[in-house]
Scaffold this motif. Structure first.
Motif, mmCIF file in Angstrom:
data_model
loop_
_atom_site.group_PDB
_atom_site.id
_atom_site.type_symbol
_atom_site.label_atom_id
_atom_site.label_comp_id
_atom_site.label_asym_id
_atom_site.label_seq_id
_atom_site.Cartn_x
_atom_site.Cartn_y
_atom_site.Cartn_z
ATOM 1 N N LEU A 1 7.429 19.382 -52.520
ATOM 2 C CA LEU A 1 6.414 18.333 -52.436
ATOM 3 C C LEU A 1 6.839 17.085 -53.189
ATOM 4 O O LEU A 1 6.824 15.982 -52.644
ATOM 5 N N PHE A 2 7.245 17.257 -54.440
ATOM 6 C CA PHE A 2 7.590 16.085 -55.242
ATOM 7 C C PHE A 2 9.041 15.665 -55.060
ATOM 8 O O PHE A 2 9.363 14.484 -55.182
ATOM 9 N N GLY A 3 9.914 16.593 -54.774
ATOM 10 C CA GLY A 3 11.320 16.262 -54.617
ATOM 11 C C GLY A 3 11.626 15.584 -53.296
ATOM 12 O O GLY A 3 12.480 14.714 -53.219
ATOM 13 N N ALA A 4 10.938 15.979 -52.253
ATOM 14 C CA ALA A 4 11.176 15.388 -50.936
ATOM 15 C C ALA A 4 9.944 14.673 -50.402
ATOM 16 O O ALA A 4 10.068 13.724 -49.634
ATOM 17 N N GLY A 5 8.780 15.102 -50.806
ATOM 18 C CA GLY A 5 7.540 14.537 -50.265
ATOM 19 C C GLY A 5 7.271 13.120 -50.717
ATOM 20 O O GLY A 5 6.967 12.243 -49.892
ATOM 21 N N LEU A 6 7.371 12.862 -52.012
ATOM 22 C CA LEU A 6 7.097 11.505 -52.507
ATOM 23 C C LEU A 6 8.101 10.474 -51.990
ATOM 24 O O LEU A 6 7.699 9.390 -51.567
ATOM 25 N N PRO A 7 9.401 10.771 -51.992
ATOM 26 C CA PRO A 7 10.322 9.811 -51.385
ATOM 27 C C PRO A 7 10.065 9.597 -49.895
ATOM 28 O O PRO A 7 10.234 8.484 -49.386
ATOM 29 N N ALA A 8 9.641 10.644 -49.203
ATOM 30 C CA ALA A 8 9.334 10.495 -47.780
ATOM 31 C C ALA A 8 8.114 9.605 -47.572
ATOM 32 O O ALA A 8 8.094 8.763 -46.665
ATOM 33 N N VAL B 1 -1.337 1.385 -49.372
ATOM 34 C CA VAL B 1 -2.041 2.625 -49.725
ATOM 35 C C VAL B 1 -1.031 3.727 -50.035
ATOM 36 O O VAL B 1 -1.198 4.473 -51.008
ATOM 37 N N LEU B 2 0.017 3.821 -49.255
ATOM 38 C CA LEU B 2 1.044 4.826 -49.518
ATOM 39 C C LEU B 2 1.785 4.537 -50.820
ATOM 40 O O LEU B 2 2.091 5.456 -51.588
ATOM 41 N N TYR B 3 2.061 3.271 -51.098
ATOM 42 C CA TYR B 3 2.680 2.914 -52.375
ATOM 43 C C TYR B 3 1.779 3.309 -53.540
ATOM 44 O O TYR B 3 2.248 3.827 -54.558
ATOM 45 N N ALA B 4 0.479 3.069 -53.406
ATOM 46 C CA ALA B 4 -0.465 3.422 -54.461
ATOM 47 C C ALA B 4 -0.514 4.936 -54.662
ATOM 48 O O ALA B 4 -0.623 5.418 -55.797
ATOM 49 N N LEU B 5 -0.421 5.691 -53.582
ATOM 50 C CA LEU B 5 -0.411 7.140 -53.675
ATOM 51 C C LEU B 5 0.815 7.636 -54.449
ATOM 52 O O LEU B 5 0.704 8.495 -55.331
ATOM 53 N N VAL B 6 1.963 7.088 -54.143
ATOM 54 C CA VAL B 6 3.188 7.471 -54.857
ATOM 55 C C VAL B 6 3.091 7.072 -56.321
ATOM 56 O O VAL B 6 3.431 7.862 -57.217
ATOM 57 N N LEU B 7 2.607 5.882 -56.603
ATOM 58 C CA LEU B 7 2.458 5.429 -57.984
ATOM 59 C C LEU B 7 1.473 6.312 -58.747
ATOM 60 O O LEU B 7 1.733 6.681 -59.905
ATOM 61 N N ALA B 8 0.368 6.688 -58.120
ATOM 62 C CA ALA B 8 -0.610 7.563 -58.774
ATOM 63 C C ALA B 8 0.002 8.927 -59.078
ATOM 64 O O ALA B 8 -0.249 9.502 -60.148
ATOM 65 N N ALA B 9 0.810 9.460 -58.183
ATOM 66 C CA ALA B 9 1.460 10.751 -58.425
ATOM 67 C C ALA B 9 2.437 10.660 -59.595
ATOM 68 O O ALA B 9 2.515 11.581 -60.422
ATOM 69 N N ILE B 10 3.149 9.550 -59.696
ATOM 70 C CA ILE B 10 4.092 9.363 -60.803
ATOM 71 C C ILE B 10 3.347 9.251 -62.124
ATOM 72 O O ILE B 10 3.707 9.906 -63.117
ATOM 73 N N VAL B 11 2.292 8.452 -62.156
ATOM 74 C CA VAL B 11 1.506 8.291 -63.391
ATOM 75 C C VAL B 11 0.866 9.618 -63.786
ATOM 76 O O VAL B 11 0.869 10.002 -64.967
ATOM 77 N N PHE B 12 0.314 10.348 -62.815
ATOM 78 C CA PHE B 12 -0.286 11.646 -63.098
ATOM 79 C C PHE B 12 0.750 12.599 -63.687
ATOM 80 O O PHE B 12 0.481 13.310 -64.654
ATOM 81 N N GLY B 13 1.950 12.611 -63.122
ATOM 82 C CA GLY B 13 3.007 13.484 -63.623
ATOM 83 C C GLY B 13 3.406 13.145 -65.047
ATOM 84 O O GLY B 13 3.594 14.036 -65.877
ATOM 85 N N ILE B 14 3.537 11.871 -65.343
ATOM 86 C CA ILE B 14 3.892 11.456 -66.703
ATOM 87 C C ILE B 14 2.788 11.835 -67.684
ATOM 88 O O ILE B 14 3.055 12.349 -68.780
ATOM 89 N N LEU B 15 1.538 11.600 -67.302
ATOM 90 C CA LEU B 15 0.429 11.975 -68.184
ATOM 91 C C LEU B 15 0.346 13.485 -68.367
ATOM 92 O O LEU B 15 0.023 13.968 -69.453
ATOM 93 N N TRP B 16 0.639 14.247 -67.308
ATOM 94 C CA TRP B 16 0.599 15.704 -67.416
ATOM 95 C C TRP B 16 1.682 16.207 -68.378
ATOM 96 O O TRP B 16 1.437 17.081 -69.203
ATOM 97 N N ILE B 17 2.872 15.627 -68.286
ATOM 98 C CA ILE B 17 3.963 16.052 -69.154
ATOM 99 C C ILE B 17 3.672 15.695 -70.616
ATOM 100 O O ILE B 17 3.989 16.459 -71.524
ATOM 101 N N THR B 18 3.051 14.559 -70.842
ATOM 102 C CA THR B 18 2.820 14.083 -72.214
ATOM 103 C C THR B 18 1.419 14.385 -72.734
ATOM 104 O O THR B 18 1.031 13.852 -73.763
#
Length: 94
Positions: free
Chosen positions: A16-23, A58-75
């Motif tokens: 999902l994150f390795g291929a899905g977000l770049p797609a 909208v797709l750019y915002a979705l990718v950005l939200a996933a990145i921000v969520f991932g960073i917040l989850w890790i930290t």
């Protein structure tokens, strides 16, 4: 059986994150290019399509939200330690 379930979960999340977000980002780029209009070789001009541009954003915002969520989850533990703020539900913390 527990190990096989864990491997399956890691595989799904990795895909999902390795291929899905770049797609998703690539589809956004394609939509933005298709919606921006163009000048043809014979001198005619194709009008821009705002709906395709909006879909790309909208797709750019979705990718950005996933990145921000991932960073917040890790930290999340570090943020809790230094600021005493829980940004996720209580079950997400040790």
């Amino acid at each position: 059986m527990h190990t096989l379930e864990a491997i399956g979960k890691v595989l799904i999340v990795g895909l999902l994150f390795g291929a899905g977000l770049p797609a998703i980002f690539a589809v956004g780029l394609r939509l933005q290019a298709a919606g921006s209009g163009d000048a043809n070789a014979d001198g005619t001009v194709t009008a821009p399509n705002p709906a395709l541009k909006f879909a790309a954003y909208v797709l750019y915002a979705l990718v950005l939200a996933a990145i921000v969520f991932g960073i917040l989850w890790i930290t999340r533990q570090t943020i809790l330690y230094y600021t005493d703020v829980k940004i996720f539900p209580s079950w997400a913390y040790k």
